[in-house]
Design an enzyme around this catalytic site. Structure first.
Site, PDB file in Angstrom:
ATOM      1  N   LEU A  28       0.819  -1.227   0.000  1.00  0.00           N
ATOM      2  CA  LEU A  28       0.000   0.000   0.000  1.00  0.00           C
ATOM      3  C   LEU A  28       0.843   1.263   0.000  1.00  0.00           C
ATOM      4  O   LEU A  28       0.393   2.325  -0.417  1.00  0.00           O
ATOM      5  CB  LEU A  28      -0.918   0.028   1.231  1.00  0.00           C
ATOM      6  CG  LEU A  28      -1.978  -1.062   1.350  1.00  0.00           C
ATOM      7  CD1 LEU A  28      -2.719  -0.932   2.670  1.00  0.00           C
ATOM      8  CD2 LEU A  28      -2.953  -0.994   0.183  1.00  0.00           C
ATOM      9  N   GLU A  30       5.201   2.882   0.656  1.00  0.00           N
ATOM     10  CA  GLU A  30       6.589   2.669   1.053  1.00  0.00           C
ATOM     11  C   GLU A  30       7.244   4.006   1.317  1.00  0.00           C
ATOM     12  O   GLU A  30       7.320   4.852   0.435  1.00  0.00           O
ATOM     13  CB  GLU A  30       7.342   1.910  -0.044  1.00  0.00           C
ATOM     14  CG  GLU A  30       8.809   1.711   0.286  1.00  0.00           C
ATOM     15  CD  GLU A  30       9.430   0.549  -0.483  1.00  0.00           C
ATOM     16  OE1 GLU A  30       8.845   0.137  -1.495  1.00  0.00           O
ATOM     17  OE2 GLU A  30      10.493   0.084  -0.052  1.00  0.00           O
ATOM     18  N   SER A  32      10.538   6.095   3.762  1.00  0.00           N
ATOM     19  CA  SER A  32      11.923   5.812   4.119  1.00  0.00           C
ATOM     20  C   SER A  32      12.026   5.049   5.434  1.00  0.00           C
ATOM     21  O   SER A  32      13.088   4.553   5.778  1.00  0.00           O
ATOM     22  CB  SER A  32      12.718   7.122   4.202  1.00  0.00           C
ATOM     23  OG  SER A  32      11.879   8.232   4.136  1.00  0.00           O
ATOM     24  N   PHE A  33      10.903   4.957   6.169  1.00  0.00           N
ATOM     25  CA  PHE A  33      10.981   4.309   7.481  1.00  0.00           C
ATOM     26  C   PHE A  33      10.141   3.055   7.583  1.00  0.00           C
ATOM     27  O   PHE A  33       9.960   2.506   8.655  1.00  0.00           O
ATOM     28  CB  PHE A  33      10.606   5.300   8.582  1.00  0.00           C
ATOM     29  CG  PHE A  33      11.501   6.491   8.567  1.00  0.00           C
ATOM     30  CD1 PHE A  33      12.728   6.445   9.185  1.00  0.00           C
ATOM     31  CD2 PHE A  33      11.126   7.639   7.889  1.00  0.00           C
ATOM     32  CE1 PHE A  33      13.577   7.530   9.148  1.00  0.00           C
ATOM     33  CE2 PHE A  33      11.973   8.727   7.852  1.00  0.00           C
ATOM     34  CZ  PHE A  33      13.209   8.677   8.479  1.00  0.00           C
ATOM     35  N   VAL A  35       7.548  -0.127   5.202  1.00  0.00           N
ATOM     36  CA  VAL A  35       6.719  -0.543   4.076  1.00  0.00           C
ATOM     37  C   VAL A  35       5.373  -0.993   4.631  1.00  0.00           C
ATOM     38  O   VAL A  35       5.311  -1.620   5.685  1.00  0.00           O
ATOM     39  CB  VAL A  35       7.373  -1.720   3.316  1.00  0.00           C
ATOM     40  CG1 VAL A  35       6.658  -1.942   1.988  1.00  0.00           C
ATOM     41  CG2 VAL A  35       8.850  -1.467   3.089  1.00  0.00           C
ATOM     42  N   LYS A  55       2.516  -2.631   8.835  1.00  0.00           N
ATOM     43  CA  LYS A  55       3.663  -1.770   8.536  1.00  0.00           C
ATOM     44  C   LYS A  55       4.906  -2.419   9.116  1.00  0.00           C
ATOM     45  O   LYS A  55       4.956  -2.732  10.303  1.00  0.00           O
ATOM     46  CB  LYS A  55       3.476  -0.369   9.137  1.00  0.00           C
ATOM     47  CG  LYS A  55       4.614   0.602   8.788  1.00  0.00           C
ATOM     48  CD  LYS A  55       4.512   1.947   9.512  1.00  0.00           C
ATOM     49  CE  LYS A  55       3.684   2.950   8.744  1.00  0.00           C
ATOM     50  NZ  LYS A  55       3.781   4.326   9.309  1.00  0.00           N
ATOM     51  N   ASP A 167       2.505  15.321  11.316  1.00  0.00           N
ATOM     52  CA  ASP A 167       2.554  14.983   9.884  1.00  0.00           C
ATOM     53  C   ASP A 167       1.134  14.916   9.321  1.00  0.00           C
ATOM     54  O   ASP A 167       0.784  14.007   8.571  1.00  0.00           O
ATOM     55  CB  ASP A 167       3.302  13.661   9.691  1.00  0.00           C
ATOM     56  CG  ASP A 167       3.804  13.468   8.262  1.00  0.00           C
ATOM     57  OD1 ASP A 167       3.816  14.451   7.490  1.00  0.00           O
ATOM     58  OD2 ASP A 167       4.177  12.333   7.919  1.00  0.00           O
TER      59      ASP A 167
HETATM   60  P1  ADP Z   1       4.052   5.778   5.603  1.00  0.00           P
HETATM   61  O1  ADP Z   1       5.017   5.873   6.722  1.00  0.00           O
HETATM   62  O2  ADP Z   1       4.535   4.965   4.463  1.00  0.00           O
HETATM   63  O3  ADP Z   1       3.520   7.119   5.174  1.00  0.00           O
HETATM   64  P2  ADP Z   1       1.325   5.219   6.493  1.00  0.00           P
HETATM   65  O4  ADP Z   1       1.019   4.757   7.880  1.00  0.00           O
HETATM   66  O5  ADP Z   1       0.955   6.608   6.150  1.00  0.00           O
HETATM   67  O6  ADP Z   1       2.866   4.910   6.214  1.00  0.00           O
HETATM   68  O7  ADP Z   1       0.617   4.219   5.477  1.00  0.00           O
HETATM   69  C1  ADP Z   1       0.887   4.239   4.094  1.00  0.00           C
HETATM   70  C2  ADP Z   1      -0.374   4.046   3.290  1.00  0.00           C
HETATM   71  O8  ADP Z   1      -0.990   2.805   3.617  1.00  0.00           O
HETATM   72  C3  ADP Z   1      -1.438   5.106   3.593  1.00  0.00           C
HETATM   73  O9  ADP Z   1      -1.281   6.241   2.802  1.00  0.00           O
HETATM   74  C4  ADP Z   1      -2.720   4.354   3.265  1.00  0.00           C
HETATM   75  O10 ADP Z   1      -2.969   4.396   1.864  1.00  0.00           O
HETATM   76  C5  ADP Z   1      -2.393   2.935   3.660  1.00  0.00           C
HETATM   77  N1  ADP Z   1      -2.880   2.636   5.018  1.00  0.00           N
HETATM   78  C6  ADP Z   1      -2.213   2.816   6.183  1.00  0.00           C
HETATM   79  N2  ADP Z   1      -2.951   2.427   7.246  1.00  0.00           N
HETATM   80  C7  ADP Z   1      -4.125   1.994   6.752  1.00  0.00           C
HETATM   81  C8  ADP Z   1      -5.326   1.448   7.336  1.00  0.00           C
HETATM   82  N3  ADP Z   1      -5.469   1.273   8.666  1.00  0.00           N
HETATM   83  N4  ADP Z   1      -6.336   1.101   6.513  1.00  0.00           N
HETATM   84  C9  ADP Z   1      -6.217   1.251   5.164  1.00  0.00           C
HETATM   85  N5  ADP Z   1      -5.130   1.744   4.561  1.00  0.00           N
HETATM   86  C10 ADP Z   1      -4.081   2.108   5.330  1.00  0.00           C
END
Ligand code: ADP
Ligand code: MG
Length: 352
Positions: A28, A30, A32-33, A35, A55, A167
């Site tokens: 979904l 990726e 820098s910290f 995936v 994650k 953020d």
């Molecule tokens: P990053 O550190 O890569 O920004 P995020 O926590 O923002 O990590 O998650 C990256 C992406 O994964 C989000 O933009 C979203 O599209 C998807 N995502 C993250 N958490 C959820 C969740 N609980 N339900 C659905 N999609 C999610």
């Protein structure tokens, strides 16, 4: 003390997981910290696409787990439903933190805002049906008002808990299909100032597109520290003095701006806006004076919308996007702003 006992008991009765419990699905995201994948439970193949999100994070994952645990006890509705987090060190690779959430839905606010149909696509999601009403500024304003209320509500929960997200941006706001509301995700850069878990201020992590001008929250109080959470026992007094929560308010104000102005939704136009605002010494009124007389329809539409109801939307925007943190509204005060007095989306569906 009670809080810790409760936390312990709660933890004891929750299911715990390990690496092999999960089947990886689609990637979904990726950064820098870490995936992020959509995953399902290995012993529950019925959930084909995966009803969970994983994650795999680097060392910063430790703080993200801590923040999510705290959120699920203190303000669960503000953020995506956190299931479990653990240190995964069984493979030969460097240890990773694994964080599991419930899959909330397919769309972030960023995805939805990219659509030509925004904000009507959000109206359909929230109400669960397509509205057979004439399109127009008034209706769009009500949809955007409803989204802003949900964002401020979620932020109020976090801030009342003592957490600053740092953020806040459309990419970190997910539409929860189950609750039909927007929730905040990605506590990777968050900081908790009340309890005293204060992360090394990871300035390099902050997204410059949405960051308030002060950028370095509390960094003058916080000596640079190793890459683990450090207890610095910051007092509520310090919170009051510095108003670190207003950092998120500035970011939320920029989201409001982007929703109102179709011409400011792209990354490039937001970056350009930031440059212009800086040149105006962060004075939104001055920015408006330079821009409005010569602006095209994509910007004019935003001014028209914010002018509705005696300019109450413009008033709210001005009190969020301000140079000085202490002049910005808190999330709670924002929710009480007269912009939200008008009935929102749900009233709209009864108007027919
Ligand atoms: P990053 O550190 O890569 O920004 P995020 O926590 O923002 O990590 O998650 C990256 C992406 O994964 C989000 O933009 C979203 O599209 C998807 N995502 C993250 N958490 C959820 C969740 N609980 N339900 C659905 N999609 C999610
Ligand atoms: Mg993110």
């Amino acid at each position: 003390f009670d809080m810790f006992v409760l936390a312990f008991v709660e933890r004891l009765f929750r299911p715990t997981y390990k690496k092999d419990d999960f089947v990886l699905g689609k990637k979904l995201g990726e950064g820098s910290f870490g995936v992020v994948y959509r995953v399902s439970l290995a012993n529950k193949p019925s959930s084909k696409e995966g009803d969970l999100v994983l994650k795999k994070a680097t060392e910063y994952g430790a703080v993200e787990i801590w923040m999510n645990e705290r959120v699920r006890r203190a303000c669960a509705n503000s953020c995506a439903d956190f299931v479990y987090g653990f240190l995964e060190s069984s493979s030969k690779k460097a240890a990773e933190y694994w964080l599991i959430w419930r899959f909330e839905g397919d769309s972030t606010l960023a995805d939805l805002m990219q659509s030509r149909d925004f904000p009507y696509n959000v109206e359909t999601l929230i109400l669960g049906e397509v509205q057979d009403l004439p399109k127009g500024l008034e209706r769009e304003n009500r949809i955007i008002q409803t989204i802003m209320r949900q964002i401020l509500f979620a932020l109020d929960g976090l801030h009342s808990t003592g957490i600053v997200h740092r953020d806040i941006k459309p990419q970190n706001i997910i539409f929860s299909e189950e609750s039909r509301t927007f929730k905040i995700i990605d506590l990777g850069a968050a900081t908790d100032l009340r309890v005293g878990i204060n992360y090394i201020p990871k300035e390099f992590l902050l997204d410059p597109r949405y960051a308030a001008p002060e950028q370095y929250i509390m960094s003058t109080q916080t000596p640079s520290a190793p890459s683990v959470p450090v207890a610095t026992a910051l007092s509520p007094v310090l919170w009051q003095l510095n108003l670190p929560d207003r950092f998120d308010i500035y970011s939320a104000g920029l989201i409001f701006l982007q929703m109102a102005f179709p011409g400011l939704r792209s990354d490039n136009s937001l970056i350009q806006f930031n440059r212009q605002l800086k040149r105006c010494d962060y004075d939104l009124v001055a920015w408006r004076k330079t821009i409005e007389p010569r602006c095209g329809p994509e910007l004019r539409k935003g001014f028209e919308m914010l002018n509705l109801d005696g300019g109450i939307g413009w008033e709210l925007l001005k009190s969020m996007v301000r140079y000085k943190a202490r002049q910005r509204l808190s999330a709670k005060a924002g929710l009480a702003h007269p912009y939200f007095d008008r009935e929102g989306l749900l009233a709209l569906s009864f108007m027919q």
